[in-house]
Design a protein around this motif. Structure first.
Motif: not given
Lengths: 156, 149
Positions: A123-124, A131-135
């Motif tokens: 998670l960034r 701004y949120q990116r989940k992988k």
């Protein structure tokens, strides 16, 4: 001439043994003894340091190893590991510079299982910037069991 | 009759809110305080926990390497060698063991580590001898040393 504080250097004087004599001693005593021990089978459990999957592992018999990548071999295949850096027993160790010969050591392993790791969350997040990116990452893993480590008395 | 849009009293409301909330709370169940029960607090804590775990995965490698180096230093000092001397001499003898394996050997195979330390010490002495040269006095007029008998 009187001895002052500068006659001899401040580090201790070290005399190394004669190289010719030492080579003779090594070839006659050490190599013969170790060869004798190996051919007589007077060693207990062997351990080896093997370079495999770009990592170094310290392994013994009946060991389980898990690699974080895919191996192109089916489950149940026997694999021979060739890059052996060190082999040791209770009384002697064979140190490779950097590798030991293939006619000296034999390390056999079997592929047991090929799975994926538990789903790890990447998670960034930057606060106040929306701004949120989940992988979710589940990388493939392979489990090997080290069956045997054998050494042969071909030292020189 | 023709109806173009839905009536105002018809709303689409969530029926699976419970499971969506549980998806977040399941990661917070082992936390301390109200953030393991209340969704609003748990969302923030879980997000911070994920971000911290991603960053920690990169720092774990640095941390483990420092730990191995500390252990190798302690073990080599037991045998009378400092860590830089040990590692540099081991590399010069073409022994390519990494710090993880050296730390494991220092813990579980003390005899093998002792032999590696002796190897490094011997290589160190040979290096010093090669660097010192013959031990005679240098030639040249101005660098001649005068002896008083």
């Amino acid at each position: 001439v009187a001895k002052t504080s500068l006659t001899s250097p401040p580090w201790p004087e070290v005399k190394l043994p004669d190289p010719v004599e030492e080579a003779k001693y090594h070839a006659a005593e050490v190599v013969r003894k170790v060869n004798g021990l190996i051919s007589a089978g007077q060693y207990g459990r062997l351990f080896a340091v093997v370079h495999f999957a770009s990592k170094q592992w310290k392994i013994t018999n009946e060991d389980l190893i898990m690699m974080d990548n895919v191996l192109e071999a089916e489950c149940g295949d026997r694999i021979r590991m060739e890059k052996v850096l060190l082999v040791g027993a209770d009384d002697f160790t064979l140190i490779g510079r950097p590798l030991l010969g293939k006619d000296l050591v034999r390390v056999e392993a079997t592929v047991i299982e090929k799975t994926e790791s538990w789903p790890k969350v990447n998670l960034r997040f930057w606060r106040r910037h929306n701004y949120q990116r989940k992988k979710i990452i589940a990388n493939p893993q392979t489990v090997l069991r080290i069956n045997t480590i054998e050494i042969y008395p071909c030292l020189s | 009759m023709v109806v173009l849009s839905a009536a105002r009293w018809l709303r689409s409301r969530l029926s699976e809110r419970f499971w969506r909330v549980q998806e977040v709370l399941k990661y917070a169940r082992h936390f301390r305080g109200r953030k393991n029960r209340c969704y609003k607090l748990a969302v923030r804590s879980v997000r911070r926990a994920f971000v911290r775990s991603t960053k920690a995965r990169r720092e774990k490698k640095r941390f483990l390497r420092a730990l191995w180096i500390t252990r190798i230093e302690a073990a080599s000092l037991e045998h009378g060698l400092k860590y830089p001397a040990f590692i540099s001499n081991l590399v010069k003898t073409q022994v390519e063991l990494n710090r993880k394996v050296l730390a494991d050997l220092a813990i579980y195979e003390p005899k093998t580590f002792k032999s590696l330390a002796a190897l490094a010490q011997r290589r160190r002495q040979e290096g010093f001898l090669a660097a010192l040269g013959d031990g005679k006095e240098p030639e040249g007029i101005f660098s001649r040393i005068v002896h008083h008998h």
